[in-house]
Scaffold this motif. Structure first.
Motif, PDB file in Angstrom:
ATOM      1  N   GLU A  28      44.124  40.554  41.200  1.00 51.08           N
ATOM      2  CA  GLU A  28      43.504  41.876  41.111  1.00 51.08           C
ATOM      3  C   GLU A  28      43.953  42.639  39.870  1.00 51.08           C
ATOM      4  O   GLU A  28      43.207  43.462  39.333  1.00 51.08           O
ATOM      5  N   ARG A  29      45.170  42.352  39.380  1.00 55.58           N
ATOM      6  CA  ARG A  29      45.715  43.135  38.265  1.00 55.58           C
ATOM      7  C   ARG A  29      46.081  42.237  37.080  1.00 55.58           C
ATOM      8  O   ARG A  29      46.957  42.569  36.290  1.00 55.58           O
ATOM      9  N   ILE A  30      45.383  41.120  36.951  1.00 55.67           N
ATOM     10  CA  ILE A  30      45.758  40.098  35.983  1.00 55.67           C
ATOM     11  C   ILE A  30      45.788  40.624  34.544  1.00 55.67           C
ATOM     12  O   ILE A  30      46.601  40.180  33.722  1.00 55.67           O
TER      13      ILE A  30
ATOM     14  N   CYS B  60      47.557  32.960  41.516  1.00 55.93           N
ATOM     15  CA  CYS B  60      46.664  34.087  41.790  1.00 55.93           C
ATOM     16  C   CYS B  60      45.959  33.903  43.133  1.00 55.93           C
ATOM     17  O   CYS B  60      45.676  34.882  43.834  1.00 55.93           O
ATOM     18  N   ASP B  61      45.670  32.654  43.498  1.00 57.51           N
ATOM     19  CA  ASP B  61      45.080  32.385  44.817  1.00 57.51           C
ATOM     20  C   ASP B  61      46.094  32.669  45.928  1.00 57.51           C
ATOM     21  O   ASP B  61      45.738  33.213  46.981  1.00 57.51           O
TER      22      ASP B  61
ATOM     23  N   VAL C 276      49.912  41.164  33.220  1.00 61.25           N
ATOM     24  CA  VAL C 276      50.330  40.187  34.228  1.00 61.25           C
ATOM     25  C   VAL C 276      50.133  38.764  33.703  1.00 61.25           C
ATOM     26  O   VAL C 276      51.017  37.906  33.804  1.00 61.25           O
ATOM     27  N   ALA C 277      48.972  38.496  33.103  1.00 62.04           N
ATOM     28  CA  ALA C 277      48.672  37.154  32.590  1.00 62.04           C
ATOM     29  C   ALA C 277      49.680  36.739  31.517  1.00 62.04           C
ATOM     30  O   ALA C 277      50.147  35.586  31.494  1.00 62.04           O
ATOM     31  N   GLU C 278      50.026  37.660  30.633  1.00 62.27           N
ATOM     32  CA  GLU C 278      50.964  37.342  29.554  1.00 62.27           C
ATOM     33  C   GLU C 278      52.367  37.095  30.106  1.00 62.27           C
ATOM     34  O   GLU C 278      53.068  36.175  29.659  1.00 62.27           O
ATOM     35  N   ASN C 279      52.782  37.886  31.090  1.00 61.57           N
ATOM     36  CA  ASN C 279      54.084  37.661  31.710  1.00 61.57           C
ATOM     37  C   ASN C 279      54.130  36.302  32.407  1.00 61.57           C
ATOM     38  O   ASN C 279      55.120  35.568  32.305  1.00 61.57           O
TER      39      ASN C 279
END
Length: 274
Positions: A130-132, A122-123, A94-97
């Motif tokens: 939750e799925r970062i 994310c907030d 998720v973070a990379e996307n």
């Protein structure tokens, strides 16, 4: 107006799909494109984002002509494109996307802004937090769609274009996505929504354009388009047969009874009872 398309003609391999298209989107508006599959909705979105160069016409964003700019330059100006089919990177987290949504910003200061923007998203959408660090290939279609929209928001756009966001989603998830679209307007974004689900799209939009065979055939306030008999019959699943007046239905029933009576007399000319 935030963005204006003026007499746009565009297509593929020299063959036009769109001809002489005029549309506009104001600040804080949701504008929807209504049309059947193949009508040219995605071609128009691709032209605005810069994936296609128009054969004729002009595109103006915030008063500046942009139809000759690269897609990256248009992102920097404040235009985000969430493509049909989501097109998230299944083997990445998720973070990379999300980071890829701000790839046009490369300076050290931009990197700090990118991290801040990711925290804000994310907030706003706890699912992302939750799925970062999860790889997104195993996500549901609805989760991938929400991620694709969040990725588009990473560049903090003024205009976000959503191409068929409800495609392949369950009715419950469709409603979740449309709720997100209305929230984006409340946060100050302008939205171009290309959607085959005309009823759902028009229900949340301010205005709409009907595209048929590469041309705008009807436009107006979304509420007026929803009330249009023509739109209902073509795109809302309401056939002409269901729209007969009571008088018309009674006339047809009377004619049918007359035909049945004539047929009965013909088959039993003497009026004999069985």
């Amino acid at each position: 107006m935030l963005i204006e398309c003026r007499s746009i003609t565009a297509g593929y391999n020299g063959s036009p799909v769109l001809e002489n298209i005029d549309i506009s989107i104001g600040e804080g508006e949701i504008v929807t494109l209504v049309g059947a599959n193949g009508a040219g909705k995605s071609t128009l979105v691709n032209t605005i984002s810069g994936l296609l160069r128009p054969m004729a016409g002009e595109i103006h964003f915030d008063g500046k002509r942009i139809d000759q700019l690269s897609p990256a330059d248009r992102v920097r100006m404040g235009i985000a494109h969430v493509p049909e089919g989501r097109q998230v990177f299944a083997g990445m987290t998720v973070a990379e996307n999300l980071s890829l949504g701000a790839h046009t910003q490369t300076s050290r200061a931009a990197a700090d802004l990118r991290s801040e923007r990711m925290r804000e998203l994310c907030d706003q959408y706890p699912f992302l937090h939750e799925r970062i660090n999860d790889v997104v290939g195993n996500f549901s279609g609805g989760q991938q769609q929400m991620l694709a929209i969040a990725r588009g928001l990473m560049s903090n756009p003024r205009l976000i274009m959503l191409d068929e966001p409800s495609l392949g989603l369950s009715p419950l998830m469709v409603q979740e996505v449309l709720n997100l679209v209305t929230q984006l307007r409340e946060r100050g974004h302008s939205i171009l929504l290309s959607e085959q689900n005309a009823r759902a799209a028009l229900a949340i939009a301010d205005r709409g354009y009907v595209i048929e065979n590469g041309r705008v055939t009807l436009s107006g306030k979304a509420a007026d388009l929803l009330d249009s008999r023509e739109i209902a019959e073509r795109y809302l699943g309401v056939g002409a047969a269901t729209r007969f007046s009571r008088e018309e239905s009674m006339r047809i029933a009377k004619s049918l009874r007359a035909c049945i009576g004539a047929e009965t007399k013909s088959s039993n000319p003497r009026g004999l009872q069985s």
